[in-house]
Scaffold this active site. Structure first.
Site, short mmCIF file in Angstrom:
data_model
loop_
_atom_site.label_atom_id
_atom_site.label_comp_id
_atom_site.label_asym_id
_atom_site.label_seq_id
_atom_site.Cartn_x
_atom_site.Cartn_y
_atom_site.Cartn_z
N HIS A 1 0.84 -1.20 0.00
CA HIS A 1 0.00 0.00 0.00
C HIS A 1 0.88 1.25 0.00
CE1 HIS A 1 -3.44 2.58 1.23
NE2 HIS A 1 -2.50 3.21 1.94
N GLU A 2 1.89 1.27 0.86
CA GLU A 2 2.79 2.43 0.92
C GLU A 2 3.61 2.56 -0.36
OE1 GLU A 2 2.21 4.57 3.11
OE2 GLU A 2 0.97 3.29 4.37
N HIS B 1 1.57 4.33 -2.95
CA HIS B 1 1.58 5.80 -2.84
C HIS B 1 2.78 6.38 -3.58
CE1 HIS B 1 -1.84 6.50 -0.29
NE2 HIS B 1 -1.38 5.73 0.69
N GLU C 1 -6.26 7.01 -1.51
CA GLU C 1 -6.18 5.86 -0.61
C GLU C 1 -6.81 4.63 -1.26
OE1 GLU C 1 -4.60 5.29 2.29
OE2 GLU C 1 -3.75 7.28 2.04
#
Length: 167
Positions: free
Chosen positions: A48-49, A52, A126
């Site tokens: 997930h990071e 980003h 997100e």
């Protein structure tokens, strides 16, 4: 390019990414996150990071923040121009009152609009990071389980301020 990885010693399970592009990126996780998540959950959070970073979300967030600031500053300047104006120079006081009223309305509405814009962009990014993370790992259950564990955690932040919460 691989992002630098840092660990913060804290009781709050969390992770974040920062950096303007993949070549200048950092991922940070807390010791609490490392302690509480299993391999697949941690894989989902790190993916997930990484998402980003891959999606340039940090750069976009900085651009949106600057745009929001410009909107608020322009509205403030517009209002101040008409508040501190010399009323003797202009005989059209009715026109000035209308322009000043418009400026005042903009001054009130612009911070609300700006915050809504920030929240909308943040929420979409997100969701995109979640979807991209799942495409990286091909394991939605790891991320889902990690998000459940993190959201159900009741530990309080040791140091927090509303003034820097968006960071």
């Amino acid at each position: 390019h691989r992002p630098d990885l840092y660990v913060i010693d804290t009781l709050q399970p969390n992770a974040f990414a920062t950096g303007r592009d993949p070549e200048h990126s950092v991922i940070c996780v807390t010791t609490a996150l490392l302690d509480r998540l299993n391999y697949y959950e941690l894989e989902g959070v790190l993916a997930h990071e990484l998402s980003h970073i891959a999606n340039y979300d940090i750069r976009l967030s900085a651009i949106v923040t600057v745009m929001v600031g410009v909107i608020v500053m322009l509205s403030d300047m517009f209002t101040r121009t008409f508040v501190f104006r010399d009323s003797d120079r202009d005989s059209d006081s009715k026109g000035n009152a209308i322009v000043m009223l418009i400026g005042l309305i903009c001054l009130i509405i612009s911070p609300i609009f700006a915050k809504l814009l920030q929240l909308a962009v943040s929420r979409r990014r997100e969701y995109l990071a979640d979807a991209t993370a799942i495409s990286f790992t091909r394991n939605p259950n790891g991320l889902i389980s990690a998000l459940r564990k993190i959201s159900s955690d009741d530990s309080e932040l040791e140091v927090a301020s509303d003034s820097n919460a968006h960071m």
